[in-house]
Design a protein around this motif. Structure first.
Motif, mmCIF file in Angstrom:
data_model
loop_
_atom_site.group_PDB
_atom_site.id
_atom_site.type_symbol
_atom_site.label_atom_id
_atom_site.label_comp_id
_atom_site.label_asym_id
_atom_site.label_seq_id
_atom_site.Cartn_x
_atom_site.Cartn_y
_atom_site.Cartn_z
ATOM 1 N N GLY A 425 -37.991 -10.596 120.209
ATOM 2 C CA GLY A 425 -37.505 -10.960 118.887
ATOM 3 C C GLY A 425 -38.574 -11.707 118.115
ATOM 4 N N VAL A 428 -36.495 -14.709 115.043
ATOM 5 C CA VAL A 428 -35.079 -14.324 115.062
ATOM 6 C C VAL A 428 -34.229 -15.509 115.497
ATOM 7 N N ALA A 432 -28.440 -14.500 118.812
ATOM 8 C CA ALA A 432 -27.818 -13.285 118.293
ATOM 9 C C ALA A 432 -27.576 -12.241 119.377
ATOM 10 N N THR A 443 -38.737 -14.455 122.652
ATOM 11 C CA THR A 443 -38.811 -14.591 121.198
ATOM 12 C C THR A 443 -40.109 -15.257 120.772
ATOM 13 N N GLY A 466 -37.239 -11.417 111.681
ATOM 14 C CA GLY A 466 -35.917 -10.896 111.968
ATOM 15 C C GLY A 466 -35.890 -9.605 112.755
ATOM 16 N N TRP A 468 -36.278 -7.042 115.943
ATOM 17 C CA TRP A 468 -36.121 -6.995 117.403
ATOM 18 C C TRP A 468 -36.748 -5.700 117.912
ATOM 19 N N SER A 482 -33.661 -4.447 112.710
ATOM 20 C CA SER A 482 -33.688 -5.715 111.993
ATOM 21 C C SER A 482 -32.458 -6.523 112.375
ATOM 22 N N SER A 483 -32.494 -7.798 112.094
ATOM 23 C CA SER A 483 -31.355 -8.657 112.442
ATOM 24 C C SER A 483 -30.070 -8.215 111.747
ATOM 25 N N ILE A 486 -28.100 -5.751 114.039
ATOM 26 C CA ILE A 486 -27.974 -6.185 115.428
ATOM 27 C C ILE A 486 -26.814 -5.492 116.131
#
Length: 502
Positions: A425, A428, A432, A443, A466, A468, A482-483, A486
């Motif tokens: 990530g 991020v 999440a 991350t 943002g 992943w 993208s976040s 998710i």
């Protein structure tokens, strides 16, 4: 292991592909048996080139340093003129390793040494191949495969979950499944032999009469040994005397030199070159891979590498399904690997044509297999869509130097190494994605466990805040989301059997 089975997976064929599959299953604690009808390991050097992508695989499997130690790099090519003078040139295009591509020079490791290293690694997991053990028949149903094997100890019937035929170009498994093996004979017959000789140094790959299919011949020193591999096209018909005396006379006739003396022949073969690919890689619970699924001319050094990568693709998928992932995951083996074989067959055939017409060509990046991937695979997810200039799902996941939050330097490949999935990530919210079985989450950013000094992770993957990146167990990008997407990532993880922890 399911108690209704003798073992979960039976692998027929203990060459490089079968051994790679066995190691991958062993490190995932999947029960298997590895058999081979040969009484002892293959003793020849047939496949001697290990391409950069395969080197990355062998790093993941824990054997790359051993392979480098027993082998070496290719020597320069020495082309002799009719007057006895010669010119040296690199056999391979020279490239420096980069942060994202740590291996850029093909290795030379004779096949018997590669397989010996793989057997040693397999033994570290408590397993060994059963040589002199032949698959003689099998039947399958919706629940499993009943396999009949014969050895010096008698006949045995095994009930297994899956059967994998890695049993060579004349594959019994492929024939038993009635899988067509179309292709063509390339109208080239060749001789290859492992010999000990006098009269040539080990400082070069000696090549005579390049461009002549009647007289062309080469003597390549085999790294890690005191032997040479002799290669040459030979007439389509007629017997070839492969004894030491016969090859000495043959060498004199081809090269015009009386000082090249073959002292010992350790292995030799005369064969017709073919390019063939199986119509399918799977029937029910039975799979084929390696030379059983595709055979290549030796030009370009693609055969063994493509075979190893078949096994590397299939291993994690078999393990996942055995451990509860949806059965549909297994369909992606043929979906992903068959197009790769077609591409490599085309490359090998093109290089053979160049050797016939122009007396050879330097091998470049196209042979390294670093640019191969699965962007069209059903396992590749980009949410939202990404520019093709960036790394996308299905691409090989690049390496990069990083530093852990505790201060120690490492690489992305070290995070990827092992049988797990990896989720990266970039700036991020770590919370999440909840922890899941077989998923390692890392991350970059505030309170992240990875420090991206120099921005090589960000730039190498083309990431924005943002994003992943999900990396598959075989080192390819499975998803980039993208976040805001998710939920799509969570569905993807569910679909490949990466279950939340209860």
């Amino acid at each position: 292991m399911n108690r209704q089975f003798t073992t979960d997976v039976l692998i027929a064929g203990a060459g490089a592909a079968g051994l790679t599959l066995a190691i991958d299953l062993a490190r995932r604690n999947v029960a298997f048996r590895l058999i081979d009808k040969l009484p002892s390991p293959f003793a020849g050097s047939r496949g001697k080139g290990i391409q950069p992508r395969s080197q990355e695989i062998f790093e993941d499997l824990g054997v790359i340093d051993r392979l480098v130690a027993v082998g070496g790099t290719y020597p320069p090519q020495r082309e002799y003129r009719e007057d006895g003078t010669y010119e040296d040139s690199p056999r391979m295009e020279e490239h420096e390793a980069t942060p994202d591509e740590p291996y850029l020079i093909p290795l030379m490791v004779p096949q018997f040494l590669t397989e010996a290293v793989l057997r040693e690694r397999l033994a570290e997991f408590g397993h060994r191949p059963n040589f002199g053990c032949e698959l003689t028949a099998f039947e399958q149903d919706a629940e499993g495969v009943t396999a009949h094997v014969k050895s010096a100890d008698g006949e045995e019937t095994l009930r297994v979950g899956y059967l994998v035929g890695m049993d060579g170009g004349k594959s019994y498994v492929r024939h038993a499944l009635n899988i067509e093996f179309p292709g063509k004979t390339l109208r080239v017959r060749a001789m290859v032999a492992d010999v000990r000789l006098e009269g040539l140094g080990t400082d070069a790959w000696h090549r005579f009469n390049e461009g002549s299919m009647e007289k062309q011949t080469s003597f390549c020193p085999l790294r890690g040994t005191d032997m040479f591999q002799v290669q040459a096209p030979i007439p389509m018909k007629g017997d070839i005397n492969l004894s030491a005396e016969g090859l000495t006379a043959w060498a004199a006739a081809r090269t015009g030199r009386e000082d090249i003396v073959i002292r010992e022949v350790l292995w030799a073969s005369a064969f017709n070159m073919n390019a063939r690919m199986a119509d399918k890689y799977r029937v029910g619970r039975v799979f084929i891979g390696g030379d059983a699924a595709h055979i290549h001319p030796p030009t370009g050094g693609q055969g063994l590498n493509t075979s190893v990568q078949d096994a590397y693709n299939l291993g994690w998928k078999l393990a996942a399904v055995i451990n509860g992932a949806p059965e549909k995951l297994l369909a992606t083996y043929e979906e992903e690997r068959r197009p790769i074989a077609a591409e490599m067959l085309g490359l090998s055939t093109k290089l053979l044509r160049a050797a016939k017409e122009r007396g050879g060509m330097r091998r470049g990046r196209e042979t390294h297999q670093l640019d191969l991937g699965y962007p069209e695979s059903s396992l590749s997810l980009n949410k939202p869509a990404r520019s093709p200039e960036l790394v996308i799902a299905g691409d090989r996941a690049p390496d990069a130097p990083i530093r852990g939050a505790a201060g120690q330097s490492t690489r992305l490949f070290k995070l990827f190494q092992g049988p797990h999935w990896t989720l990266l990530g970039y700036e991020v919210d770590r919370a999440a994605v909840a922890p899941r079985r077989d998923l390692h989450i890392h991350t970059v950013g505030a309170r992240g466990d990875i420090i991206d000094e120099g921005g090589l992770v960000r730039d190498g993957y083309g990431l924005s805040a943002g994003d992943w990146v999900l990396v598959r167990p075989d080192g390819y990008v499975g998803a980039i989301v993208s976040s805001s997407e998710i939920a799509a990532l969570r569905r993807y993880l569910d679909d490949v059997g990466i279950a939340p922890i209860d």
